[in-house]
Write an enzyme that holds these catalytic residues in place. Structure first.
Site, PDB file in Angstrom:
ATOM      1  N   CYS A 176      -1.313  -4.063  14.888  1.00 49.96           N
ATOM      2  CA  CYS A 176      -0.802  -3.723  13.529  1.00 49.96           C
ATOM      3  C   CYS A 176      -1.558  -4.723  12.236  1.00 49.96           C
ATOM      4  CB  CYS A 176       0.387  -3.258  13.362  1.00 49.96           C
ATOM      5  SG  CYS A 176       0.968  -3.074  11.582  1.00 49.96           S
TER       6      CYS A 176
ATOM      7  N   GLU B 258       0.812  -1.235   0.143  1.00 45.67           N
ATOM      8  CA  GLU B 258      -0.154  -0.091   0.146  1.00 45.67           C
ATOM      9  C   GLU B 258       0.814   1.184   0.160  1.00 45.67           C
ATOM     10  OE1 GLU B 258      -2.326  -0.013   3.517  1.00 45.67           O
ATOM     11  OE2 GLU B 258      -3.033  -2.304   2.894  1.00 45.67           O
TER      12      GLU B 258
ATOM     13  N   CYS C 193       5.388  -7.657   7.373  1.00 46.42           N
ATOM     14  CA  CYS C 193       6.443  -7.331   8.452  1.00 46.42           C
ATOM     15  C   CYS C 193       6.503  -8.458   9.322  1.00 46.42           C
ATOM     16  CB  CYS C 193       5.877  -6.179   8.906  1.00 46.42           C
ATOM     17  SG  CYS C 193       7.049  -5.444  10.387  1.00 46.42           S
TER      18      CYS C 193
ATOM     19  N   CYS D 171       3.289   8.088   2.140  1.00 45.26           N
ATOM     20  CA  CYS D 171       3.583   7.470   3.194  1.00 45.26           C
ATOM     21  C   CYS D 171       3.762   5.955   2.251  1.00 45.26           C
ATOM     22  CB  CYS D 171       2.312   7.188   4.105  1.00 45.26           C
ATOM     23  SG  CYS D 171       2.739   5.701   5.317  1.00 45.26           S
TER      24      CYS D 171
ATOM     25  N   CYS E 226       3.802  -6.921  15.635  1.00 43.69           N
ATOM     26  CA  CYS E 226       2.945  -6.059  16.685  1.00 43.69           C
ATOM     27  C   CYS E 226       1.769  -6.358  16.599  1.00 43.69           C
ATOM     28  CB  CYS E 226       3.367  -4.510  16.461  1.00 43.69           C
ATOM     29  SG  CYS E 226       5.208  -4.155  16.156  1.00 43.69           S
TER      30      CYS E 226
ATOM     31  N   CYS F 221      -1.824   1.711   8.119  1.00 42.28           N
ATOM     32  CA  CYS F 221      -0.906   0.660   7.966  1.00 42.28           C
ATOM     33  C   CYS F 221      -1.384  -0.986   7.675  1.00 42.28           C
ATOM     34  CB  CYS F 221       0.048   0.685   9.166  1.00 42.28           C
ATOM     35  SG  CYS F 221       1.260  -0.791   8.806  1.00 42.28           S
TER      36      CYS F 221
END
Ligand code: SAH
Ligand code: SF4
Length: 339
Positions: free
Chosen positions: A108, A81, A101, A94, A105, A321
């Protein structure tokens, strides 16, 4: 593609072709097939030699038109994205640095879906090129690495992309911000680089017990180690350091959290950005309601820390995100503990 690389690719052509193709790719943000100032055979050859890295899957625009979000497919089918945000007087893009990832976390959407792969330099730079073209007639001035992925876990390609944005696209290093979850070796490497980019650290908790839970990499690089690395960055670069703090209802928005955060931030002269947590499918706890966000900010200010409350940009278009991808490809099952 660098300018030198392009000159090599265009060896034998009149020299002005390099400038024409360069401006097409980087200023207008179009592929060779759309460069009508080139002869057709050359267009066709360049189309094959310079394939675009990003194929659009979805574009969503906020009601006020100030936030535009794209979902791209890469050549191996992975999706990432990019978000373009217009503010009065500046426009910021951004960008993603990885597909997925590995940092896990739990709050997220990207972390919930796990890691696919690192992005290439071209895949990172092209996000900026496309956003810059879409921003016209407004000038794209700022780039933040706050999309999908952990930029300092893809250090070499991220840094090369920063150099290209600075050198080839002419963006000031002072308008480029790398956001990290706290990868200490990466922060230390960054301190030794020439370009003085801004550093944002996603803190979210200022005591190790809570941070171990919210941001698992804290178990490897706990707060005191992170503090030293941030101090080294400041000493080397004299750039502003900022801390990101997503306010999670009843989790990190208590008076004691504000006190710990104020202490930690003050000693580094860091600026704190507060944002209420965006809801995601894989995490049950919600963001702090607006009145308590305001109170948390006042408390920080009262304790001598600098804090700003940030607007959730584009919540209605899943612009946090990893969220747009999550609505297109739901993550299998959450691999991280729910709060
Ligand atoms: N991996 C890097 C950069 C990408 S994440 C990092 O963690 O800093 C960009 C920012 O979005 C980080 O500050 C991250 O903590 C924050 N973020 C992730 N999920 C969020 C959510 N659901 N609500 C609000 N902020 C979130
Ligand atoms: Fe990765 Fe940043 Fe999301 Fe953590 S917050 S999982 S580091 S993208």
């Amino acid at each position: 593609m660098t300018r030198d690389g392009l000159a090599e690719l265009l060896a034998g052509q009149p020299s002005y072709r390099v400038r024409q193709v360069w401006e097409g790719l980087y200023t207008q943000g179009v592929g060779p097939e759309s460069m009508t100032n080139l002869p057709a055979p050359l267009r066709a050859r360049l189309h094959d030699a310079l394939p675009s890295a990003l194929a659009q899957v979805a574009e969503s625009v906020s009601d006020d038109g100030d936030t535009i979000k794209w979902l791209w497919e890469l050549d191996d089918g992975r999706q990432v994205e990019t978000v373009l945000m217009h503010y009065p007087g500046r426009s910021t893009v951004c960008v993603s640095s990885q597909a997925g990832c590995a940092m896990g976390c739990g709050f997220c959407a990207t972390g919930q879906a796990g890691f696919d792969r690192n992005l290439t330099v071209g895949e990172i730079v092209e996000q900026v090129v496309v956003a810059r073209a879409a921003a016209l007639p407004r000038r794209l001035s700022n780039v933040v690495f706050m999309g999908m992925g952990e930029p300092l876990a893809n250090y070499d390609r991220t840094w090369r992309a920063v150099e290209v944005l600075h050198g080839e696209l002419g963006l000031s290093a002072r308008h480029l911000t790398l956001s990290t979850v706290g990868m200490v070796p990466g922060i230390r490497r960054l301190a030794g680089e020439d370009l003085p980019v801004n550093l944002a650290v996603s803190l979210h908790a200022a005591n190790d017990e809570l941070r171990d839970e919210l941001v698992p990499i804290n178990r490897r690089y706990p707060l005191d180690v992170l503090h030293d690395a941030c101090a080294a960055y400041l000493a080397a670069k004299n750039r502003r350091l900022s801390f990101e703090w997503a306010l999670i209802d009843g989790v990190n928005d208590r008076p004691a959290d504000a006190a710990e955060l104020a202490d930690y931030a003050r000693s580094l002269r860091a600026h704190i950005n507060l944002i209420p947590l965006n809801p995601t499918a894989g995490y049950a706890t919600r963001g702090t309601p607006p009145d308590r966000v305001a109170r948390f900010a006042e408390r920080l200010t009262g304790l001598g820390a600098n804090a700003t409350v940030r607007r959730n940009r584009g919540t209605e278009i899943d612009a946090a995100c990893g969220q747009l991808r999550a609505t297109h490809v739901p993550p299998p099952t959450s691999r991280t503990p729910r709060a």
